[in-house]
Design a protein around this motif. Structure first.
Motif, PDB file in Angstrom:
ATOM      1  N   GLY A  10       0.811  -1.222   0.000  1.00 27.85           N
ATOM      2  CA  GLY A  10       0.000   0.000   0.000  1.00 27.85           C
ATOM      3  C   GLY A  10       0.839   1.264   0.000  1.00 27.85           C
ATOM      4  N   SER A  11       1.878   1.292   0.807  1.00 23.98           N
ATOM      5  CA  SER A  11       2.760   2.455   0.850  1.00 23.98           C
ATOM      6  C   SER A  11       3.550   2.599  -0.446  1.00 23.98           C
ATOM      7  CB  SER A  11       3.715   2.356   2.036  1.00 23.98           C
ATOM      8  OG  SER A  11       2.988   2.384   3.244  1.00 23.98           O
ATOM      9  N   THR A  12       3.928   1.472  -1.046  1.00 23.39           N
ATOM     10  CA  THR A  12       4.627   1.509  -2.335  1.00 23.39           C
ATOM     11  C   THR A  12       3.723   2.084  -3.409  1.00 23.39           C
ATOM     12  OG1 THR A  12       5.959  -0.409  -1.701  1.00 23.39           O
ATOM     13  CG2 THR A  12       5.851   0.113  -4.046  1.00 23.39           C
ATOM     14  N   GLY A  14       1.361   4.213  -2.921  1.00 19.29           N
ATOM     15  CA  GLY A  14       1.292   5.650  -2.651  1.00 19.29           C
ATOM     16  C   GLY A  14       2.521   6.396  -3.143  1.00 19.29           C
ATOM     17  N   LEU A  15       3.701   5.879  -2.839  1.00 15.78           N
ATOM     18  CA  LEU A  15       4.934   6.545  -3.260  1.00 15.78           C
ATOM     19  C   LEU A  15       5.066   6.569  -4.777  1.00 15.78           C
ATOM     20  CD1 LEU A  15       7.647   7.902  -2.647  1.00 15.78           C
ATOM     21  CD2 LEU A  15       8.656   5.615  -2.565  1.00 15.78           C
ATOM     22  N   THR A  16       4.791   5.456  -5.427  1.00 13.05           N
ATOM     23  CA  THR A  16       4.929   5.428  -6.879  1.00 13.05           C
ATOM     24  C   THR A  16       3.903   6.339  -7.551  1.00 13.05           C
ATOM     25  OG1 THR A  16       3.572   3.418  -7.030  1.00 13.05           O
ATOM     26  CG2 THR A  16       5.968   3.144  -6.961  1.00 13.05           C
ATOM     27  N   GLY A  17       2.725   6.452  -6.965  1.00  9.29           N
ATOM     28  CA  GLY A  17       1.729   7.387  -7.484  1.00  9.29           C
ATOM     29  C   GLY A  17       2.193   8.830  -7.363  1.00  9.29           C
ATOM     30  N   VAL A  18       2.780   9.166  -6.230  1.00  9.49           N
ATOM     31  CA  VAL A  18       3.299  10.516  -6.026  1.00  9.49           C
ATOM     32  C   VAL A  18       4.422  10.812  -7.012  1.00  9.49           C
ATOM     33  CG1 VAL A  18       4.618  11.955  -4.408  1.00  9.49           C
ATOM     34  CG2 VAL A  18       2.598  10.733  -3.618  1.00  9.49           C
ATOM     35  N   VAL A  19       5.345   9.880  -7.149  1.00 13.05           N
ATOM     36  CA  VAL A  19       6.475  10.071  -8.068  1.00 13.05           C
ATOM     37  C   VAL A  19       5.980  10.248  -9.499  1.00 13.05           C
ATOM     38  CG1 VAL A  19       8.470   8.901  -9.105  1.00 13.05           C
ATOM     39  CG2 VAL A  19       8.181   8.892  -6.631  1.00 13.05           C
ATOM     40  N   ALA A  20       5.073   9.371  -9.927  1.00 14.81           N
ATOM     41  CA  ALA A  20       4.553   9.453 -11.297  1.00 14.81           C
ATOM     42  C   ALA A  20       3.830  10.772 -11.531  1.00 14.81           C
ATOM     43  CB  ALA A  20       3.628   8.275 -11.576  1.00 14.81           C
ATOM     44  N   GLY A  82       6.765   7.503   4.675  1.00 16.89           N
ATOM     45  CA  GLY A  82       7.426   8.756   5.024  1.00 16.89           C
ATOM     46  C   GLY A  82       8.029   9.454   3.816  1.00 16.89           C
ATOM     47  N   LEU A  83       8.652   8.684   2.916  1.00 20.96           N
ATOM     48  CA  LEU A  83       9.198   9.262   1.687  1.00 20.96           C
ATOM     49  C   LEU A  83       8.109   9.912   0.838  1.00 20.96           C
ATOM     50  CD1 LEU A  83      11.824   6.632   0.496  1.00 20.96           C
ATOM     51  CD2 LEU A  83      12.264   8.985   1.164  1.00 20.96           C
ATOM     52  N   ALA A  84       6.966   9.254   0.739  1.00 23.42           N
ATOM     53  CA  ALA A  84       5.857   9.815  -0.035  1.00 23.42           C
ATOM     54  C   ALA A  84       5.404  11.142   0.559  1.00 23.42           C
ATOM     55  CB  ALA A  84       4.698   8.828  -0.103  1.00 23.42           C
ATOM     56  N   LEU A  85       5.331  11.206   1.876  1.00 25.96           N
ATOM     57  CA  LEU A  85       4.928  12.455   2.523  1.00 25.96           C
ATOM     58  C   LEU A  85       5.976  13.553   2.336  1.00 25.96           C
ATOM     59  CD1 LEU A  85       3.357  11.104   5.826  1.00 25.96           C
ATOM     60  CD2 LEU A  85       2.183  12.352   4.003  1.00 25.96           C
ATOM     61  N   ILE A  86       7.241  13.187   2.418  1.00 26.54           N
ATOM     62  CA  ILE A  86       8.309  14.170   2.233  1.00 26.54           C
ATOM     63  C   ILE A  86       8.325  14.689   0.805  1.00 26.54           C
ATOM     64  CG2 ILE A  86      10.820  14.448   2.133  1.00 26.54           C
ATOM     65  CD1 ILE A  86      10.946  12.521   4.568  1.00 26.54           C
ATOM     66  N   ILE A  87       8.261  13.783  -0.159  1.00 30.23           N
ATOM     67  CA  ILE A  87       8.322  14.180  -1.564  1.00 30.23           C
ATOM     68  C   ILE A  87       7.142  15.052  -1.958  1.00 30.23           C
ATOM     69  CG2 ILE A  87       8.189  13.294  -3.938  1.00 30.23           C
ATOM     70  CD1 ILE A  87       9.846  10.898  -2.967  1.00 30.23           C
ATOM     71  N   SER A  88       5.948  14.713  -1.462  1.00 36.32           N
ATOM     72  CA  SER A  88       4.754  15.477  -1.835  1.00 36.32           C
ATOM     73  C   SER A  88       4.547  16.704  -0.960  1.00 36.32           C
ATOM     74  CB  SER A  88       3.514  14.589  -1.745  1.00 36.32           C
ATOM     75  OG  SER A  88       3.238  14.259  -0.394  1.00 36.32           O
TER      76      SER A  88
END
Length: 175
Positions: A10-12, A14-20, A82-88
């Protein structure tokens, strides 16, 4: 099937969605080129690569670190979230290009393209698991790891492969 679990999916996603999405922003006239002003293929490949990388980290930790899958993927889940939150920056990512939106919004008649993607992925996975040596070995590892090792299956490599594939598919979902 391999006898483990992946809590980080689930977190992956989220992160890949944010990156894309961050790589799929339209270019703004008069503004210098910056992050998010890339062709569609860049955001697609980035999402898949990030997902596969996260899966590979999980697989390596489980196979070569001898850490239980529950623990490795629980830690990865927290780090990736956490990475997803930081990046976004903790805010939603929106205003993407029309071509990026079309990845999921196209319909073939009355059938959403996402349903077509699902059928393709399920068919490929079913074929690989039922008709290939790779798939049979995954079943063997999940059934009895010790017996699989004794019979000559390189269990550690298969763990890395299985978790990498799981990460790749999570990256596709995030996309």
């Amino acid at each position: 099937l391999s006898g483990g679990i992946d809590l980080s999916v689930g977190s992956t996603i989220g992160l890949t969605g944010v990156v894309a999405c961050m790589l799929a922003h339209p270019a703004v006239a008069g503004k210098a080129a910056g992050p998010g002003q890339f062709p569609l293929i860049v955001s697609v490949l980035a999402a898949l690569l990030v997902g596969a990388l996260i899966g590979a980290v999980n697989g390596i930790g489980i196979a070569y670190g001898a850490i239980p899958p529950f623990i490795v993927t629980l830690g990865t889940m927290t780090i990736v979230r956490g990475l997803a939150l930081i990046i976004s920056g903790g805010s939603p990512v929106f205003d993407v290009t029309a071509s990026f939106e079309a990845i999921a919004s196209i319909k073939l008649g009355q059938i959403p393209i996402l349903a077509v993607y699902l059928v393709i992925v399920v068919a490929v996975c079913a074929f690989v698991l039922q008709k290939t040596v790779f798939g049979r070995r995954i079943y063997a590892i999940g059934g009895n790891r010790t017996a699989a090792e004794v019979s000559g299956i390189r269990v550690k490599r298969y763990y890395v492969a299985v978790y990498t594939i799981a990460g790749l598919l999570a990256g596709a979902c995030g996309l």
